[in-house]
Scaffold this active site. Sequence first.
Site, mmCIF file in Angstrom:
data_model
loop_
_atom_site.group_PDB
_atom_site.id
_atom_site.type_symbol
_atom_site.label_atom_id
_atom_site.label_comp_id
_atom_site.label_asym_id
_atom_site.label_seq_id
_atom_site.Cartn_x
_atom_site.Cartn_y
_atom_site.Cartn_z
ATOM 1 N N LYS A 74 -43.786 -13.769 -38.497
ATOM 2 C CA LYS A 74 -42.684 -13.747 -38.822
ATOM 3 C C LYS A 74 -41.513 -13.966 -37.607
ATOM 4 O O LYS A 74 -40.609 -14.687 -37.776
ATOM 5 C CB LYS A 74 -42.050 -12.715 -39.632
ATOM 6 C CG LYS A 74 -42.300 -12.454 -40.994
ATOM 7 C CD LYS A 74 -41.821 -11.128 -41.636
ATOM 8 C CE LYS A 74 -42.265 -11.087 -43.075
ATOM 9 N NZ LYS A 74 -41.631 -9.898 -43.594
ATOM 10 N N ASP A 110 -35.472 -10.954 -46.347
ATOM 11 C CA ASP A 110 -36.162 -9.815 -46.515
ATOM 12 C C ASP A 110 -34.881 -8.729 -46.311
ATOM 13 O O ASP A 110 -34.809 -7.682 -47.203
ATOM 14 C CB ASP A 110 -36.947 -9.415 -45.107
ATOM 15 C CG ASP A 110 -38.464 -10.049 -45.431
ATOM 16 O OD1 ASP A 110 -38.863 -10.028 -46.709
ATOM 17 O OD2 ASP A 110 -39.250 -10.094 -44.479
ATOM 18 N N GLY A 134 -42.318 1.373 -37.826
ATOM 19 C CA GLY A 134 -42.721 -0.358 -37.703
ATOM 20 C C GLY A 134 -41.198 -0.959 -37.383
ATOM 21 O O GLY A 134 -40.260 -0.602 -37.791
ATOM 22 N N ALA A 135 -41.765 -1.569 -36.379
ATOM 23 C CA ALA A 135 -40.383 -2.406 -35.551
ATOM 24 C C ALA A 135 -40.910 -4.038 -35.548
ATOM 25 O O ALA A 135 -40.203 -4.744 -34.692
ATOM 26 C CB ALA A 135 -40.332 -2.033 -34.199
ATOM 27 N N VAL A 228 -42.147 -0.784 -48.219
ATOM 28 C CA VAL A 228 -42.209 -2.167 -48.128
ATOM 29 C C VAL A 228 -43.499 -2.835 -48.712
ATOM 30 O O VAL A 228 -43.281 -3.959 -49.157
ATOM 31 C CB VAL A 228 -41.634 -2.911 -46.971
ATOM 32 C CG1 VAL A 228 -40.220 -2.226 -46.505
ATOM 33 C CG2 VAL A 228 -42.708 -2.579 -45.817
ATOM 34 N N TYR A 230 -46.091 -3.829 -51.013
ATOM 35 C CA TYR A 230 -46.198 -3.791 -52.644
ATOM 36 C C TYR A 230 -47.533 -4.415 -53.272
ATOM 37 O O TYR A 230 -47.686 -4.345 -54.369
ATOM 38 C CB TYR A 230 -45.274 -4.748 -53.161
ATOM 39 C CG TYR A 230 -45.440 -6.505 -52.983
ATOM 40 C CD1 TYR A 230 -45.971 -7.063 -53.950
ATOM 41 C CD2 TYR A 230 -45.209 -6.994 -51.911
ATOM 42 C CE1 TYR A 230 -46.528 -8.331 -53.825
ATOM 43 C CE2 TYR A 230 -45.622 -8.276 -51.731
ATOM 44 C CZ TYR A 230 -46.120 -9.020 -52.587
ATOM 45 O OH TYR A 230 -46.503 -10.288 -52.621
#
Length: 300
Positions: A74, A110, A134-135, A228, A230
């Site tokens: 990303k 997102d 998480g970053a 987040v 899934y």
Amino acid sequence: MVKDSYLVGLIGAGIGPSLSPALHEREADRQGLRYLYRLIDIDTLGVGPQAAGDLVRAARDLGFDGLNITHPCKQLVIEHLDGLAPQAEALGAVNTVVFEGGRAVGHNTDVTGFAASFARGLPDAPLERVVQLGAGGAGAAVAHAMLTLGAGHVTVVDALPDRSADLAASLNRHFGAGRAAAAGPERLAALLGGADGIVHATPTGMAAHPGLPLPGELLHPGLWVAEVVYRPLETELLRAARAAGCAVLDGGGMAVFQAADAFRLFTGREPDAVRMLADIAELAGAAGAAGAAGAAGARS
């Protein structure tokens, strides 16, 4: 002229279990579209995340209309794009690429996806003090979403100190000084003791990365827990959180609302998110049953 045929795909690692193809294709079928959604798994291809740029260029040359981008590409993909929508530029992360007139333009759905899911699933959750694990690319998006939703303060915890510090600094620039801070995993126990809730935004718990992202004993009934991940929909974290008496939010809503936003960007048509929520419940249930059957078969 309005198109009725689309070719899109997903670039990422370990994405075989992804429900995105079925989510997009089911909604397209209901709208009378020919819509092919292909997985472009860098693990299967035997290439690293740095190949994301080459894959984007190849997809454009092959006539794709757009791409979704997921872990771990990303952020790496940005330098290979021709332009960024404001939200993606602010985040420094892209999860959707639209090919427009020969240009590759990056977007991020997102943020809106997580915000819509949280507002729907935990509408009365207190937001004064939020801890986020998480970053990375997903972490940047959900931290922006939490502060947009009105969180008073977000503490970002990541195993890579520079990454959490960079995200906290970016959040403070965007939302105002003092709204975010960075911390190491060793501070989790102290942070969670006084927190309203925790957002989990690392790959831990995904089908390819099973496990808990934090010691289960740190969970307590005063926390809400938002996930987040899934796939699977019911992660080890959510099971542990429910057992500890926490209010929980699974990652299905974020997956649906970000997919709906991406579908709109790809096609210019309005998706039905309610139908897509029913889809993911059915699809995730079927995937979970298949996984359990496979595990049982392996043991027999």
